[in-house]
Design an enzyme around this catalytic site. Structure first.
Site, PDB file in Angstrom:
ATOM      1  N   TYR A 297       0.840  -1.205   0.000  1.00 46.31           N
ATOM      2  CA  TYR A 297       0.000   0.000   0.000  1.00 46.31           C
ATOM      3  C   TYR A 297       0.873   1.252   0.000  1.00 46.31           C
ATOM      4  CZ  TYR A 297      -4.294   2.606   1.113  1.00 46.31           C
ATOM      5  OH  TYR A 297      -5.389   3.448   1.089  1.00 46.31           O
ATOM      6  N   TYR A 341      -5.779   5.535  -7.072  1.00 49.46           N
ATOM      7  CA  TYR A 341      -5.995   5.465  -5.632  1.00 49.46           C
ATOM      8  C   TYR A 341      -7.407   4.950  -5.390  1.00 49.46           C
ATOM      9  CZ  TYR A 341      -6.617   7.076  -0.795  1.00 49.46           C
ATOM     10  OH  TYR A 341      -6.878   7.149   0.557  1.00 49.46           O
TER      11      TYR A 341
END
Length: 388
Positions: A297, A341
């Site tokens: 991430y 995102y």
């Protein structure tokens, strides 16, 4: 305290379908429609129909409830529906909850989804503007008056300490940014397709909050992503090779807050991810050397380095060199820095593609992929593996 024993979830469920909308800065349609498009695409990919679905999982931060998405997508009765808290930390936990439901026989086919207009609508990067009173908001109240108003400012505090403790400069973060954009440049679905960067580009990008530059911060995206989870047995009768959930875990550390855990003894790591890492290795019987691809991430580059260290891929303060050495294929879709995102949901989709052998940046022989969720918050992670 965290578990000291292996759990028994591994090998009992698999991801069998992935679907997404385009990734844009202005979708021109509602978040509900984005969710439905992604869900239908994932079901088509899985070779399943809406009538097969009996479970739905999403994020607490999502504006499209499970029952609303089910109705709009033509899904009928549900026996399981759930939401996971803590923003991007929820990503891998959606698949964990789906796998738990399948393993327990509570549901047979569960769709995990996330959809938002994060660029054209509510922009998380704009920070705290209006907030309902809550205990979490009270914790932020210790930091907001001093100017820590945005996610970048919250991460900058920890990033500064990391650099100081290890004798590094902000250029250490550039390795992550360059790697993500290199893969994104070869990915037609990525927003930054065809636009790689160099370390010089990173160093020349403007400061956002020192020591973070523009290219240390992920983009903001409109879009939707969905995944379909079912049993391994049923998965074997579907069109694509299953991505088996080899292990899944959630974790929160001591003195945990949302992005502002500044009262811990040490600010140079991510203890919540350490909790997750220990459980994944314990339950899967694997270690860093067994992982073929890392989908880590990357909302902010410093936290990628800290995650690699928490999982034991390298020593403390050594992650920038580890990334530069290109030892582990990292965020082969381009990550949130380069592709989109989507609170980490697109990263799980890339892990599935790697196991199917269909990634545009395919790693030869990929059989085990680590996927992590958002950091600085209570978080989650998965190991997905090839069947058999």
């Amino acid at each position: 305290m965290s578990l000291h024993r292996a759990d028994s979830l591994g090998g009992r469920a698999a991801v069998v379908g992935i679907g997404a909308t385009e990734f844009s800065k202005d979708s021109g349609r509602s978040e509900l429609r984005l969710a439905v498009e992604a869900v239908r695409a994932a079901l088509d990919d899985a070779g399943l129909s809406p009538s097969d679905v009996d479970g739905m999982v999403t994020f607490t931060m999502d504006t499209s409830p499970e029952i609303t998405v089910a109705q709009a997508a033509g899904i009928g009765e549900l026996s399981f529906f759930s939401r996971v808290h803590y923003g991007g930390g929820a990503a891998c936990a959606t698949v964990q909850q789906a796998a738990l439901a399948v393993a327990a026989g509570v549901a047979e086919v569960v769709v995990c989804y996330r959809a938002f207009n994060e660029r054209s609508g509510r922009r998380f990067g704009s920070g705290v503007q209006r907030r309902e009173p809550s205990s979490e908001g009270a914790a932020l109240g210790w930091n907001l008056p001093f100017g820590l108003l945005t996610p970048a400012s919250w991460v900058a505090m920890t990033a500064r300490r990391y650099l100081h403790a290890h004798g590094l400069t902000p250029e250490a973060f550039g390795q992550v940014a360059v790697t993500g954009r290199r893969y994104a440049a070869r990915n037609p679905a990525a927003y930054f397709h065809g636009r790689p960067i160099t370390l010089d580009d990173h160093a020349a990008s403007r400061w956002i909050v020192e020591p973070l530059r523009l290219l240390d911060c992920c983009q903001e995206t409109d879009g939707g992503q969905a995944l379909v989870v079912t049993s391994v047995e049923r998965a074997r009768d579907l069109p694509h090779p299953p991505a088996v959930v080899a292990a899944a875990a959630q974790g929160a550390g001591r003195a945990q807050e949302q992005m502002t855990s500044y009262y811990r003894d040490d600010l140079t790591g991510l203890p919540e991810m350490g909790v997750v890492a220990r459980q994944l290795w314990r339950s899967s019987g694997m270690g860093p050397a067994d992982i073929d691809v890392g989908i880590v991430y990357d909302h902010f580059t410093p936290y990628v380095l800290m995650q690699l260290e928490e999982f034991g891929f390298c020593g403390r303060g050594e992650a920038a060199e580890f990334v530069a050495a290109d030892t582990l294929p990292l965020n082969t879709h381009g990550g949130q820095l380069g592709e989109a995102y989507l609170h980490g949901m697109n990263g799980m989709a890339e892990a599935v593609r790697q196991l199917r052998g269909t990634s545009v940046n395919q790693t030869a022989g990929a059989a085990r992929v680590l996927v992590t969720a958002g950091t600085g918050v209570p978080t989650s992670a998965l190991i997905l593996g090839a069947d058999g």
